[in-house]
Design a protein around this motif. Structure first.
Motif, PDB file in Angstrom:
ATOM      1  N   VAL A 238      -4.261  20.512   5.873  1.00  0.00           N
ATOM      2  CA  VAL A 238      -4.756  19.716   5.236  1.00  0.00           C
ATOM      3  C   VAL A 238      -4.323  18.055   5.669  1.00  0.00           C
ATOM      4  CG1 VAL A 238      -4.643  18.941   2.581  1.00  0.00           C
ATOM      5  CG2 VAL A 238      -5.526  20.998   2.817  1.00  0.00           C
ATOM      6  N   PRO A 239      -2.804  17.373   5.739  1.00  0.00           N
ATOM      7  CA  PRO A 239      -2.746  16.295   6.411  1.00  0.00           C
ATOM      8  C   PRO A 239      -3.532  15.760   6.592  1.00  0.00           C
ATOM      9  CG  PRO A 239      -0.853  17.589   6.310  1.00  0.00           C
ATOM     10  CD  PRO A 239      -1.829  18.304   5.907  1.00  0.00           C
ATOM     11  N   ASP A 240      -4.042  16.421   8.498  1.00  0.00           N
ATOM     12  CA  ASP A 240      -5.131  15.685   8.855  1.00  0.00           C
ATOM     13  C   ASP A 240      -6.897  15.179   8.508  1.00  0.00           C
ATOM     14  OD1 ASP A 240      -2.709  15.968  10.883  1.00  0.00           O
ATOM     15  OD2 ASP A 240      -4.381  17.493  12.557  1.00  0.00           O
TER      16      ASP A 240
ATOM     17  N   VAL B  93      -7.133  14.696   5.378  1.00  0.00           N
ATOM     18  CA  VAL B  93      -6.732  13.631   4.457  1.00  0.00           C
ATOM     19  C   VAL B  93      -6.411  12.324   5.089  1.00  0.00           C
ATOM     20  CG1 VAL B  93      -5.353  13.106   3.039  1.00  0.00           C
ATOM     21  CG2 VAL B  93      -5.539  15.222   2.803  1.00  0.00           C
ATOM     22  N   ARG B  94      -5.689  12.494   6.647  1.00  0.00           N
ATOM     23  CA  ARG B  94      -5.973  11.256   6.826  1.00  0.00           C
ATOM     24  C   ARG B  94      -6.987  10.277   7.110  1.00  0.00           C
ATOM     25  NH1 ARG B  94      -0.756   9.300   8.922  1.00  0.00           N
ATOM     26  NH2 ARG B  94      -1.488   7.514  10.293  1.00  0.00           N
TER      27      ARG B  94
ATOM     28  N   LEU C  93      -8.511   9.070   4.684  1.00  0.00           N
ATOM     29  CA  LEU C  93      -7.212   7.434   4.498  1.00  0.00           C
ATOM     30  C   LEU C  93      -7.577   6.297   5.432  1.00  0.00           C
ATOM     31  CD1 LEU C  93      -4.070   8.215   2.952  1.00  0.00           C
ATOM     32  CD2 LEU C  93      -5.936   7.550   1.692  1.00  0.00           C
ATOM     33  N   THR C  94      -8.103   6.667   6.539  1.00  0.00           N
ATOM     34  CA  THR C  94      -8.024   6.110   7.845  1.00  0.00           C
ATOM     35  C   THR C  94      -9.510   6.220   8.201  1.00  0.00           C
ATOM     36  OG1 THR C  94      -7.707   7.639   9.148  1.00  0.00           O
ATOM     37  CG2 THR C  94      -5.731   6.461   8.547  1.00  0.00           C
TER      38      THR C  94
ATOM     39  N   TRP D  42     -12.001   5.273   3.903  1.00  0.00           N
ATOM     40  CA  TRP D  42     -11.588   3.798   2.877  1.00  0.00           C
ATOM     41  C   TRP D  42     -11.176   3.582   3.939  1.00  0.00           C
ATOM     42  CZ3 TRP D  42      -5.764   4.440   0.182  1.00  0.00           C
ATOM     43  CH2 TRP D  42      -6.115   2.883  -0.576  1.00  0.00           C
TER      44      TRP D  42
ATOM     45  N   VAL E 175      -9.191  10.895  -3.209  1.00  0.00           N
ATOM     46  CA  VAL E 175      -8.257  11.595  -2.180  1.00  0.00           C
ATOM     47  C   VAL E 175      -8.029  12.898  -2.716  1.00  0.00           C
ATOM     48  CG1 VAL E 175      -5.876  10.372  -1.590  1.00  0.00           C
ATOM     49  CG2 VAL E 175      -7.349   8.976  -1.483  1.00  0.00           C
TER      50      VAL E 175
ATOM     51  N   THR F  42      -8.336  16.258  -0.972  1.00  0.00           N
ATOM     52  CA  THR F  42      -7.588  16.911  -0.573  1.00  0.00           C
ATOM     53  C   THR F  42      -7.422  18.312  -1.134  1.00  0.00           C
ATOM     54  OG1 THR F  42      -5.765  14.786  -1.418  1.00  0.00           O
ATOM     55  CG2 THR F  42      -4.789  16.963  -0.992  1.00  0.00           C
TER      56      THR F  42
END
Lengths: 406, 406
Positions: free
Chosen positions: A49-51, A53-54, A57-58, A61, A285, A289
């Motif tokens: 998940v963190p990748d 979500v990154r 975001l990056t 967004w 976001v 996720t």
């Protein structure tokens, strides 16, 4: 009935884990060397998940910015993710929409169900054992719509139904005891009385088959941060059966539920389908996720999850019976499989210090005041050795000198 | 009045940027070599946010899991982040709570304001030029509470007020024209009539001083994804003036607003303070994304933001006047500073293809159908050279052969 850990249970746990076809899912989650039995409160993090979500975001967004509403599929996320959840609760596509909190969705569902029930029906029956927010929100809805709230034990619903019943709001699984209520039977009884039912699936979705379509449920709500592992406070969902969608009349008709949201017209005209359950701009976001987290369900059968869940809770209860000092804890979770969700709740006089000591020893459950120890069994990442260890550590804690609650 | 780009405006832009004390903030944001004038729809990404969110996911959720509700401050995030937003809208601490969408907060505010107004007042005046969702939600609230909706142009509010007025719902800045309404004057007029006012700050917060406390506003709502740069669909906020908090009676009394949420009692008892505006479990990932994003405001004066905003929109209008072919666009944004928000809206017959061509050339504004080009000026990351370039590219596009709308 206290036995030593040399009772063969550890060996049986190892054999059960070796035969578990879901065991491989555990490596999809971020877990440590403790035993996490609180997935019925907050599901564990899927490691990918963190990748994802990154990237949201990056790139989505940070680089595409406003274009992502179209190009990254932000705008359609609520219904797209709803369609990912749908098979987990036995719903065909087009009936589940993600967004808002469970409480807000209870409000939409109860008010809309009351309107669907029509004039002359002025009672809303509410599960007297409900997670509190459902009752608070139902009472607020009733105050606004002129209905009367009737609290009723789920088992007593059939007797309480009548020609004045508009809506029945029920929990599929009792958050405190882990009791599973009879969704098919109660739904049938509500319909026989000419009323509508709203089911709260917070403690069942992702742990057992729900069968919303099969059993003809009218409306349902649920959270996504427990067995669905969507992240802390991840958006909830609303199910509106297809047959009710055209008449679904939301008390929160925000612009996202408009037939032509960018027409920006002063008059409201609802969209068709599950989109009608949307309200305002989706919290992208958190929502994406959740979407990423749902990947852990790819290829998983809910029936297999249910079979493992029951085996885990059976085994845990057996281990507690074998290990724990007599009389210190009493299960309040039903023995019958048909009445059990995916948690075990143990009544214990000194539950608060006992749970604190368990957590200190790496066994994480939670407490429902004043005297209930809750242990949630999440079949995607909890194994039989975890269950055996949790019962063993519980027994160790229970033989320590008693400590006052903090 | 079309002039060449050699009119000295580019040089003036460079000088203005060199003298701009907020210019250094631009490097805090992820921007490219284009001109982003859509921060009034979706603010740009502050570059430090992805790392902060990674920590939320991997450490707070992934490692601490359920403990983060206490240890990582998840539980108190709605009011803590509300207190970060409070100074940006002129509110003392303890009156702003973050959560839910703007639409849901409009519902809470309008219903609660109607209750605060008391019996005998049965009219809700709604800004006839409002962003549509406010009107839809107010109409739904009125249907539930028995009030009557009276649409009214903001300028006509004083004349429309009377002894039957309960609530007036107004936008601080018109989302289409960028017109800034007279918050102090209108609030005073509403109070003189014995009614309450609810202000929607979506298009003003973070762009200009609001002064909620100073002007005695009753309730306010706003989003956080425009000038506050909180991320797509980031949670909205609700302001309830301290004097109204004890009687604030929410139509969405979820368990998060309970005086003792973990008491899990069947009866609802509201918490004191801004917490009373909460509903369900907060969407932590979106919420902590917003919290991280708010760091860009540290040390920034809203008065300085306002001064730069007006200078930017003045300069952009001057550049458009100098560069654009005569008669092709007409500003619908007021010339008077006291009536101008932080965007410029230009009426243009072929707005849709013009905006498409602008975006292709790296100048990103947006469109409000049928004929409005919107350009938002976000003083933290838009400079005077951006404004000059946007006007220059607009002029280039406007002299191309016309194209039909897609």
């Amino acid at each position: 009935m206290s036995e030593t850990p040399h009772s063969g249970l550890a060996e049986r746990a190892a054999a059960l884990d070796a035969a578990d076809r879901l065991a491989g899912r555990r490596e999809l989650f971020a877990l440590d060397d403790g035993v996490y039995l609180d997935g019925n409160s907050l599901g564990a993090l899927p490691v990918h998940v963190p990748d994802r979500v990154r990237d949201v975001l990056t790139r989505q967004w940070g680089e595409l910015r406003i274009r992502s509403w179209d190009e990254s599929g932000w705008w359609t996320a609520p219904e797209r993710i709803g369609d990912r959840i749908a098979p987990l609760v036995g719903a065909a596509a087009g009936q589940v929409v993600v967004g808002d909190s469970t409480s807000v969705n209870v409000f939409k569902a109860v008010v809309a169900a009351g309107r669907l029930a029509g004039e002359g029906r002025d009672e809303i029956l509410v599960d007297a054992t409900t997670f509190p927010t459902d009752g608070y929100i139902a009472a607020s809805a009733a105050r606004l719509t002129g209905h009367r709230i009737v609290p009723v034990e789920p088992a007593d619903v059939p007797a309480a139904l009548g020609p004045r019943t508009a809506v029945v709001l029920l929990n599929h699984v009792d958050y405190r005891t882990g009791r599973l209520h009879d969704l098919p039977g109660l739904t049938g009884a509500v319909h026989a009385a000419g009323a509508l039912v709203v089911w709260d699936l917070c403690h069942s979705a992702g742990a057992l088959p729900v069968g919303l379509d099969e059993h003809g449920v009218d409306l349902a709500v649920g959270c996504t941060y427990k067995y669905l592992n969507g992240g802390p406070g991840s958006p909830a969902y609303l199910y509106v059966a297809e047959r009710h969608q055209a008449a679904f009349d939301s008390p929160l008709p925000g612009w996202n539920s408009h037939a032509d949201p960018f027409g920006m017209t002063p008059g409201y005209a609802p969209a068709d389908g599950s989109v009608r359950g949307r309200v305002g701009t989706p919290d992208i976001v958190s929502m994406l996720t959740l979407e990423a987290a749902l990947d852990v369900w790819d290829g998983v059968s809910v029936d297999a999850v249910r079979a493992k869940s029951l085996a885990l809770t059976d085994f845990f209860l057996e281990c507690v019976e074998a290990y724990a000092p007599a009389g210190r804890v009493t299960s309040v979770t039903p023995v019958a499989h048909a009445e059990r969700g995916s948690q075990v709740a143990l009544r214990c006089d000194d539950a608060e210090p006992v749970m604190r000591r368990l957590v200190e020893r790496g066994v994480v459950g939670d407490l429902r005041r004043p005297d209930v120890l809750r242990f949630g069994f999440t079949p995607l990442y909890v194994g039989f050795a975890d269950a055996e260890r949790a019962a063993r550590v519980l027994a160790e804690v229970l033989v320590l000198p008693r400590e006052q609650a903090a």
